[in-house]
Design a protein around this motif. Structure first.
Motif, mmCIF file in Angstrom:
data_model
loop_
_atom_site.group_PDB
_atom_site.id
_atom_site.type_symbol
_atom_site.label_atom_id
_atom_site.label_comp_id
_atom_site.label_asym_id
_atom_site.label_seq_id
_atom_site.Cartn_x
_atom_site.Cartn_y
_atom_site.Cartn_z
ATOM 1 N N ASN A 23 0.875 -1.166 0.000
ATOM 2 C CA ASN A 23 0.000 0.000 0.000
ATOM 3 C C ASN A 23 0.914 1.217 0.000
ATOM 4 O OD1 ASN A 23 -1.673 2.171 0.590
ATOM 5 N ND2 ASN A 23 -3.025 0.916 1.862
ATOM 6 N N GLU A 25 0.237 4.321 -0.727
ATOM 7 C CA GLU A 25 -0.360 5.525 -0.137
ATOM 8 C C GLU A 25 -0.164 5.564 1.373
ATOM 9 O OE1 GLU A 25 -4.408 6.096 -1.253
ATOM 10 O OE2 GLU A 25 -3.955 6.067 -3.394
ATOM 11 N N SER A 26 -0.281 4.414 2.018
ATOM 12 C CA SER A 26 -0.093 4.332 3.473
ATOM 13 C C SER A 26 1.347 4.001 3.854
ATOM 14 C CB SER A 26 -1.015 3.264 4.065
ATOM 15 O OG SER A 26 -2.359 3.610 3.848
ATOM 16 N N ILE A 28 2.939 1.120 3.615
ATOM 17 C CA ILE A 28 2.929 -0.133 4.384
ATOM 18 C C ILE A 28 3.032 -1.321 3.439
ATOM 19 C CG2 ILE A 28 1.482 -1.623 5.849
ATOM 20 C CD1 ILE A 28 2.491 0.724 7.378
ATOM 21 N N PRO A 45 6.980 -1.002 7.527
ATOM 22 C CA PRO A 45 6.807 0.393 7.104
ATOM 23 C C PRO A 45 7.747 0.698 5.940
ATOM 24 C CG PRO A 45 7.974 0.275 9.205
ATOM 25 C CD PRO A 45 7.616 -1.126 8.819
#
Length: 56
Positions: A23, A25-26, A28, A45
């Motif tokens: 992901n 955008e996050s 992650i 992360p």
């Protein structure tokens, strides 16, 4: 190789990575438990540098 250094994951986890696990955008990377040594999901992360590597 650079992504391996930026994330510090096991090589087998990196080789088996799919776009569904990421992901951007996050920032992650969610590695499912089925692919982890102990069977537990692992959340990685992603740094700005790691995201840049993935986008290129």
């Amino acid at each position: 190789m650079r992504l391996l250094l930026l994330t510090s994951v096991r090589t087998v986890a990196l080789r088996g990575a799919t776009w569904r696990e990421l992901n951007l955008e996050s920032a992650i990377w969610a590695i499912p438990g089925e692919r982890m040594k102990m069977g537990h999901p692992h959340i990685v992360p992603l740094s700005a540098q790691a995201i840049e590597v993935l986008k290129n």
